[in-house]
Write a protein that holds these residues in place. Sequence first.
Motif, PDB file in Angstrom:
ATOM      1  N   LEU A   1       0.805  -1.218   0.000  1.00 45.81           N
ATOM      2  CA  LEU A   1       0.000   0.000   0.000  1.00 45.81           C
ATOM      3  C   LEU A   1       0.842   1.275   0.000  1.00 45.81           C
ATOM      4  O   LEU A   1       0.436   2.293  -0.559  1.00 45.81           O
ATOM      5  N   LEU A   2       1.980   1.226   0.655  1.00 44.43           N
ATOM      6  CA  LEU A   2       2.732   2.441   0.948  1.00 44.43           C
ATOM      7  C   LEU A   2       3.044   3.326  -0.259  1.00 44.43           C
ATOM      8  O   LEU A   2       2.905   4.554  -0.170  1.00 44.43           O
ATOM      9  N   PRO A   3       3.484   2.776  -1.401  1.00 46.16           N
ATOM     10  CA  PRO A   3       3.794   3.674  -2.525  1.00 46.16           C
ATOM     11  C   PRO A   3       2.623   4.557  -2.938  1.00 46.16           C
ATOM     12  O   PRO A   3       2.793   5.776  -3.116  1.00 46.16           O
ATOM     13  N   SER A   4       1.431   3.987  -3.086  1.00 48.20           N
ATOM     14  CA  SER A   4       0.279   4.794  -3.491  1.00 48.20           C
ATOM     15  C   SER A   4      -0.178   5.722  -2.376  1.00 48.20           C
ATOM     16  O   SER A   4      -0.597   6.862  -2.628  1.00 48.20           O
ATOM     17  N   MET A   5      -0.073   5.272  -1.110  1.00 48.94           N
ATOM     18  CA  MET A   5      -0.446   6.127   0.016  1.00 48.94           C
ATOM     19  C   MET A   5       0.507   7.309   0.125  1.00 48.94           C
ATOM     20  O   MET A   5       0.078   8.443   0.391  1.00 48.94           O
ATOM     21  N   LEU A   6       1.782   7.061  -0.081  1.00 51.38           N
ATOM     22  CA  LEU A   6       2.765   8.148  -0.025  1.00 51.38           C
ATOM     23  C   LEU A   6       2.578   9.127  -1.179  1.00 51.38           C
ATOM     24  O   LEU A   6       2.796  10.331  -1.020  1.00 51.38           O
ATOM     25  N   LYS A   7       2.153   8.612  -2.322  1.00 49.79           N
ATOM     26  CA  LYS A   7       1.860   9.491  -3.455  1.00 49.79           C
ATOM     27  C   LYS A   7       0.685  10.406  -3.122  1.00 49.79           C
ATOM     28  O   LYS A   7       0.706  11.605  -3.399  1.00 49.79           O
ATOM     29  N   GLY A   8      -0.349   9.836  -2.484  1.00 47.71           N
ATOM     30  CA  GLY A   8      -1.485  10.645  -2.045  1.00 47.71           C
ATOM     31  C   GLY A   8      -1.076  11.649  -0.977  1.00 47.71           C
ATOM     32  O   GLY A   8      -1.547  12.792  -0.976  1.00 47.71           O
ATOM     33  N   LEU A   9      -0.183  11.238  -0.084  1.00 47.20           N
ATOM     34  CA  LEU A   9       0.318  12.139   0.953  1.00 47.20           C
ATOM     35  C   LEU A   9       1.066  13.315   0.336  1.00 47.20           C
ATOM     36  O   LEU A   9       0.952  14.454   0.814  1.00 47.20           O
ATOM     37  N   THR A  10       1.816  13.064  -0.726  1.00 44.93           N
ATOM     38  CA  THR A  10       2.548  14.129  -1.408  1.00 44.93           C
ATOM     39  C   THR A  10       1.588  15.177  -1.963  1.00 44.93           C
ATOM     40  O   THR A  10       1.829  16.393  -1.854  1.00 44.93           O
ATOM     41  N   VAL A  11       0.476  14.736  -2.544  1.00 48.25           N
ATOM     42  CA  VAL A  11      -0.535  15.660  -3.060  1.00 48.25           C
ATOM     43  C   VAL A  11      -1.134  16.485  -1.919  1.00 48.25           C
ATOM     44  O   VAL A  11      -1.320  17.700  -2.038  1.00 48.25           O
TER      45      VAL A  11
ATOM     46  N   LEU B   1       0.270  17.195   1.023  1.00 48.75           N
ATOM     47  CA  LEU B   1       1.277  18.126   1.537  1.00 48.75           C
ATOM     48  C   LEU B   1       1.488  19.307   0.591  1.00 48.75           C
ATOM     49  O   LEU B   1       1.720  20.437   1.040  1.00 48.75           O
ATOM     50  N   LYS B   2       1.393  19.054  -0.708  1.00 44.31           N
ATOM     51  CA  LYS B   2       1.546  20.145  -1.684  1.00 44.31           C
ATOM     52  C   LYS B   2       0.408  21.152  -1.542  1.00 44.31           C
ATOM     53  O   LYS B   2       0.643  22.369  -1.509  1.00 44.31           O
ATOM     54  N   LEU B   3      -0.822  20.652  -1.437  1.00 42.60           N
ATOM     55  CA  LEU B   3      -1.972  21.536  -1.259  1.00 42.60           C
ATOM     56  C   LEU B   3      -1.868  22.300   0.053  1.00 42.60           C
ATOM     57  O   LEU B   3      -2.113  23.508   0.109  1.00 42.60           O
ATOM     58  N   PHE B   4      -1.470  21.616   1.106  1.00 42.39           N
ATOM     59  CA  PHE B   4      -1.300  22.236   2.420  1.00 42.39           C
ATOM     60  C   PHE B   4      -0.245  23.346   2.362  1.00 42.39           C
ATOM     61  O   PHE B   4      -0.478  24.460   2.840  1.00 42.39           O
ATOM     62  N   SER B   5       0.893  23.056   1.771  1.00 43.08           N
ATOM     63  CA  SER B   5       2.007  24.010   1.752  1.00 43.08           C
ATOM     64  C   SER B   5       1.685  25.243   0.921  1.00 43.08           C
ATOM     65  O   SER B   5       1.935  26.374   1.351  1.00 43.08           O
ATOM     66  N   ILE B   6       1.134  25.039  -0.272  1.00 40.73           N
ATOM     67  CA  ILE B   6       0.807  26.173  -1.140  1.00 40.73           C
ATOM     68  C   ILE B   6      -0.233  27.067  -0.483  1.00 40.73           C
ATOM     69  O   ILE B   6      -0.128  28.303  -0.508  1.00 40.73           O
ATOM     70  N   THR B   7      -1.255  26.456   0.123  1.00 38.74           N
ATOM     71  CA  THR B   7      -2.289  27.238   0.793  1.00 38.74           C
ATOM     72  C   THR B   7      -1.695  28.069   1.917  1.00 38.74           C
ATOM     73  O   THR B   7      -1.982  29.266   2.044  1.00 38.74           O
ATOM     74  N   LEU B   8      -0.852  27.453   2.737  1.00 34.15           N
ATOM     75  CA  LEU B   8      -0.286  28.148   3.888  1.00 34.15           C
ATOM     76  C   LEU B   8       0.637  29.282   3.462  1.00 34.15           C
ATOM     77  O   LEU B   8       0.552  30.404   3.993  1.00 34.15           O
ATOM     78  N   VAL B   9       1.500  29.015   2.495  1.00 35.60           N
ATOM     79  CA  VAL B   9       2.472  30.018   2.050  1.00 35.60           C
ATOM     80  C   VAL B   9       1.775  31.232   1.438  1.00 35.60           C
ATOM     81  O   VAL B   9       2.230  32.376   1.607  1.00 35.60           O
TER      82      VAL B   9
END
Length: 213
Positions: free
Chosen positions: A7-17, A19-27
């Motif tokens: 599961l981890l590869p696909s879960m980590l890919k989803g986590l990356t998405v 984190l990207k949304l979180f970071s862009i919104t915050l910045v």
Amino acid sequence: MDYIIMLLPSMLKGLTVTLKLFSITLVMALPLGVIMGMARISSFSPLRWFMEFYVWLFRGTPLLLQLLFMYFGLMTLGLRLEREMAAYLAFVLNYSAYLAEIFRAGIQSIDRGQYEAADVLGLSRYQTMTNIILPQVFKRVLPPIGNEVINLVKDTALVYVLAISELSRVARTHVMRDDTFIPFLIAAIFYLMMTGMVQRFFKWVELRYDYFH
């Protein structure tokens, strides 16, 4: 264990998405929130009224509805945005409205005597705001900002409505396909790790600002 490793590869890919949304919104939303918060108390009435309307609109409607409007609503008006761009736009506009109110309240909580003292010392409005007012405001608004950032971590799951494969959507896909709740547990662990890191970061920042009383 083998299933979790699979599961981890696909879960980590989803986590990356996520984190990207979180970071862009915050910045983007944090500096916008500061600017909008100051605009909320501007002596220029049209700007103040516009900001009041903006904050009322984005705080008074669900983020889920804003996401749908940014993608599907604008599409009906002839403006087609990419799914990710629609998500970023909705999140930044929504969270900047909430942060604007937090900063507005923080600025107005500062005693008027400090403005008068700065004026006597010959400081400009910009110098007064950046050197005297805002450092105290940041100290006072850290707890509510921390709460909003934690909410942001969890709200990223809403982009599933735009068929964006963030963490929770990936987990839900695996649950439906494999008929097991384990992906939900893994997603929950990731979310708890993120919110825990946010809490620890804001506690550290509060200690750094502890010299302001």
